[in-house]
Write an enzyme that holds these catalytic residues in place. Structure first.
Site, PDB file in Angstrom:
ATOM      1  N   LYS A  76       0.848  -1.199   0.000  1.00 31.89           N
ATOM      2  CA  LYS A  76       0.000   0.000   0.000  1.00 31.89           C
ATOM      3  C   LYS A  76       0.881   1.246   0.000  1.00 31.89           C
ATOM      4  O   LYS A  76       1.926   1.281   0.665  1.00 31.89           O
ATOM      5  CB  LYS A  76      -0.911  -0.018   1.231  1.00 31.89           C
ATOM      6  CG  LYS A  76      -1.974   1.075   1.232  1.00 31.89           C
ATOM      7  CD  LYS A  76      -2.898   0.949   2.451  1.00 31.89           C
ATOM      8  CE  LYS A  76      -3.976   2.032   2.457  1.00 31.89           C
ATOM      9  NZ  LYS A  76      -4.864   1.932   3.641  1.00 31.89           N
ATOM     10  N   SER A 152      -9.827   2.060   2.701  1.00 31.56           N
ATOM     11  CA  SER A 152      -8.933   2.759   1.811  1.00 31.56           C
ATOM     12  C   SER A 152      -7.914   1.870   1.106  1.00 31.56           C
ATOM     13  O   SER A 152      -7.318   2.301   0.118  1.00 31.56           O
ATOM     14  CB  SER A 152      -8.192   3.827   2.601  1.00 31.56           C
ATOM     15  OG  SER A 152      -7.330   3.231   3.549  1.00 31.56           O
ATOM     16  N   SER A 176     -10.083  -0.249   6.919  1.00 29.03           N
ATOM     17  CA  SER A 176      -9.466  -0.082   5.594  1.00 29.03           C
ATOM     18  C   SER A 176      -8.769  -1.312   5.020  1.00 29.03           C
ATOM     19  O   SER A 176      -8.381  -1.301   3.859  1.00 29.03           O
ATOM     20  CB  SER A 176      -8.473   1.075   5.623  1.00 29.03           C
ATOM     21  OG  SER A 176      -9.162   2.298   5.540  1.00 29.03           O
TER      22      SER A 176
END
Lengths: 489, 96
Positions: A76, A152, A176
Site C-alpha cells: 500500500k 482505503s 481499511s
C-alpha cells in the site's frame, strides 16, 4: 490456472524442487498486471526493472531458509519503500520519489526475500471507504468494474483478487483492510493494535492505525502476519509480546468454540443478503461443533461518531507535517512562508483530507475540546468495555464485515456521512484495539462478494485464524475467481 | 451547539493552514455541520464517571538512552526537499 492459485507453501515447495523459478513468479505477476491493470487500476507505481533483476539474482542464489522466497508482493502506498515512490494517494506527495528508508514491515519482507512488484492505490492518506478519494485514477472492483473495491486499501485488495500479486499489505484505521477485502472476496486481517510495527507507515490516526496482510487464503494470511509481527524499537507503541506461529493454529478444529453474535451487527441497515450469508456461515460453524449465541455490544451505534472525531483529531495533528519544506510539493504562488504553507497544503490535499483536518482542528480547538474530543475518548472506553466483557466469555465475535456488498462507483462519494456508515461494523474493532479478519462468505445476487468478520481478544490472532481457517476449509467461496470485464463468474 | 458557522469554518481552515474559497467555505460549512450534528448523539450517553481512552495499550513512557547514533546524512535529509541551498532547506522570507 494461475500460479497464484497456489498457496505460498505450495509455491515455496515448487521453487525448491525447481519446478518453477523466481522469474516465473515475477513474470506471472507483471503479465497479469499488463493484462488487467488498465481495468483495475490497482497500482500507482510499478518497479518492474528492479523486480526482474532481483528475480534473476534470486534464481542464481536460491535460499531455502527465506520463508517468502521470490513471492511477489504489493505494498500500500502509505508504507514507505526506500527509493520507491510513496504518494499516499495524494498529489502532495506526487514527487516523493526517493524515500530514505524502508518501513519495518518492508524490511521484514525483504529479509524473507519477497519481491516488491509495486505500490498500491488508496484513498488519499487512507481517508475513505471506496478508493475514489485517491488523487490518481480510482481503483475498480475486479468482480465488476462498475463497482468500487472498497477502501482505503482498495488497491491492496483488488490486486490480490485480480491475481496480480500473491499478497499485499494494507493498513486499517477504521476498516481499511477488512472492508475492501470483503468487497473484493479476499482475506484481510487487521491485527491487534501494537502487533505490527507502524514505523514507516505514514500516520493517519496513530492510536488506531495497524498494518496487516491481504491474501487469497487464511493460511497465506497467517504466514505473512507471523513474519511482519513483533516488537520494534523504532515504534514505541509496538507491543513487546511474543509472536506465536499462527500457521500452527490452523488445525481445522473449532469443536466447542464459543461464538458471540452481536445483535447490533445484524440489525437494520444490514442488507438481507448479507444477513443470510452470515447466518449460513453460523450454520457451518454449528456443523463443525462450535456453539453460537446472540449477544449485545450496546454502544456499537456510537462508534462511527466517536471514531470520526478521534481519527480526524489525530489526523489534523499528524498531517501538520505536510508543509512544503522537507518533501512533497510546494506551491509557487507564495512569497512569504506562511502563505507557502497554506497554498502548498491547499493545492496538495483533496477535499476529504481537508474536511477531516478541519473537523479534527475544530474538535481539538479551545472551547470544543471537552465537548467533542474528550467526550469521544470516553465513548471509546465504553466501546472497548463492550468487547472486553463479551470476549471474557466467548472465543470470537462474528458478524458481517460491511453492511452491504460493494456499491457502484460514484454512488456515495458526494455524501460524507453515507460513506462513513460503511465502516459501522469495522470501526468498533479499531476503537477497542482487538484483531479482526474478513473472509469470503458468499456472493450477492449481482455476483459481488460478501465478507464474514471474525473478531478476537487482544493478541489472540491465533484463535481468529483458527476460526477463519476452519470455516474456509468447510466452504468453497475462497476458490471463486473474478472474470474481469464485468462478467459474472 | 450542533452547528458550525461559516465564520468558524474559515477560522478553523486558517488554524489548519488551509486556504478555502467562498464556495468551498459554503460546502464545508454544510458538510461539517451535518457531521457535527451526527456526532451530537454521543451526548445521549452519560460519561461523567468514565475515564477517557487515549490508547488501548497499557503503555507507560517508553524510554531509551540518549545516545547519538548514525541515522541519515545531511544530503539525504535534503534529497526530497522542494528547495535547498548551501546544505539547508530554503523557504520564502519569514519577515515581511
Amino acid at each position: 490456472m494461475s500460479l497464484f492459485d497456489h498457496s505460498i507453501k505450495q509455491l515455496e515447495g515448487m521453487l525448491h524442487k525447481k519446478e518453477i523459478s523466481a522469474e516465473d513468479l515475477v513474470d506471472a505477476s507483471y503479465n497479469r498486471i499488463h493484462e488487467v491493470d488498465d481495468q483495475v487500476k490497482a497500482f500507482l507505481t510499478l518497479d518492474e526493472e528492479q523486480a526482474r533483476s532481483q528475480a534473476k539474482q534470486l534464481d542464481a542464489a536460491p535460499d531455502e531458509n527465506a520463508q517468502l522466497f521470490a513471492i511477489p508482493a504489493g505494498i500500500k502506498d502509505n508504507i514507505v519503500t526506500k527509493g520507491l515512490r510513496t504518494t499516499c494517494g495524494s498529489q502532495f506527495l506526487k514527487n516523493f520519489d526517493d524515500p530514505l528508508y524502508n518501513a519495518t514491515v518492508v524490511e521484514k519482507l525483504n529479509t524473507e526475500k519477497t519481491v516488491t512488484v509495486g505500490k498500491l492505490n488508496m484513498d488519499e492518506f487512507a481517508m475513505g471507504s471506496s478508493t475514489e478519494n485517491t488523487s490518481y485514477t480510482p481503483t475498480r472492483n475486479p468482480w465488476n468494474t462498475d463497482y468500487v473495491p472498497g477502501g482505503s486499501s482498495g488497491g491492496s485488495a483488488a490486486s490480490v483478487a485480480a491475481g496480480e500479486v500473491l499478497f499485499s499489505l494494507g493498513s486499517d484505521t477504521g476498516g481499511s483492510i477488512r472492508q475492501p477485502a470483503s468487497f473484493c472476496g479476499v482475506v484481510g486481517m487487521k491485527p491487534t493494535y501494537g502487533r505490527v510495527s507502524r514505523f514507516g507507515l505514514v500516520a493517519f490516526a496513530s492510536s488506531l492505525d495497524q498494518i496487516g496482510p491481504i491474501t487469497r487464503s487464511v493460511e497465506d494470511n497467517a504466514r505473512i502476519l507471523e513474519i511482519i509481527s513483533g516488537h520494534d524499537k523504532m515504534d514505541s507503541t509496538s507491543a513487546d509480546v511474543d509472536v506465536p506461529s499462527y500457521t500452527d493454529k490452523l488445525t481445522g478444529d473449532v469443536k466447542g468454540m464459543k461464538i458471540a453474535v452481536p445483535k447490533e451487527y445484524l440489525a437494520e441497515g444490514v442488507a438481507p443478503e448479507v444477513k443470510e450469508a452470515v447466518m449460513s456461515a453460523l450454520k457451518v460453524y454449528e456443523s463443525l461443533g462450535a456453539e453460537w449465541e446472540e449477544v449485545s455490544l450496546p454502544h456499537s451505534k456510537y462508534a462511527v461518531a466517536a471514531y470520526y472525531l478521534l481519527a480526524s483529531s489525530e489526523a489534523s495533528a499528524n498531517l501538520a507535517r505536510f508543509d512544503g519544506v522537507r518533501y512533497g510539493v510546494r506551491s509557487d504562488k507564495a512569497d512569504n512562508m506562511m502563505d507557502m504553507f497554506t497554498y502548498s497544503r491547499s493545492e496538495g490535499f483533496g477535499d476529504e483530507v481537508k474536511r477531516r483536518i478541519m473537523l479534527g482542528t475544530f474538535a481539538l480547538s479551545s472551547g470544543y475540546y471537552d465537548a467533542y474530543y474528550k467526550k469521544a475518548q470516553k465513548v471509546r472506553t465504553l466501546i472497548k468495555n463492550d468487547f472486553d466483557n463479551i470476549l471474557k466469555d466467548y472465543d470470537v465475535v462474528i458478524g458481517p464485515t460491511a453492511p452491504t456488498p460493494a456499491f457502484k462507483v460514484g454512488e456515495k462519494i458526494d455524501d460524507p456521512l453515507t460513506m462513513y456508515a460503511n465502516d459501522i461494523l469495522t470501526i468498533p474493532v479499531n476503537l477497542a484495539g482487538v484483531p479482526g479478519i474478513s473472509v469470503p462468505c458468499g456472493f450477492s445476487e449481482e455476483g459481488l462478494p460478501i465478507g464474514l468478520q471474525i473478531i478476537g481478544n487482544a493478541f489472540a490472532e491465533g484463535t481468529v485464524y483458527r476460526a477463519a481457517h476452519a470455516y474456509e476449509q468447510a466452504t468453497d467461496h475462497h476458490t471463486k475467481r473474478p472474470q474481469l470485464g464485468g462478467a459474472k463468474s | 451547539m450542533a452547528d458550525i458557522s461559516k465564520d468558524e469554518v474559515k477560522h478553523v481552515a486558517n488554524l489548519a493552514r488551509l486556504a478555502i474559497t467562498e464556495e468551498e467555505a459554503d460546502m464545508f460549512t454544510d458538510q461539517l455541520s451535518s457531521i457535527i450534528e451526527y456526532a451530537e448523539q454521543l451526548n445521549e450517553l452519560d460519561t461523567e464517571h468514565i475515564e477517557p481512552t487515549t490508547h488501548v495499550l497499557d503503555l507507560k513512557n517508553v524510554m531509551r538512552k540518549d545516545e547519538p547514533k548514525e541515522w541519515i546524512s545531511r544530503d539525504e535529509a535534503l534529497k526530497n526537499a522542494p528547495d535547498k541551498q548551501d546544505g539547508y532547506f530554503r523557504v520564502p522570507s519569514i519577515l515581511e
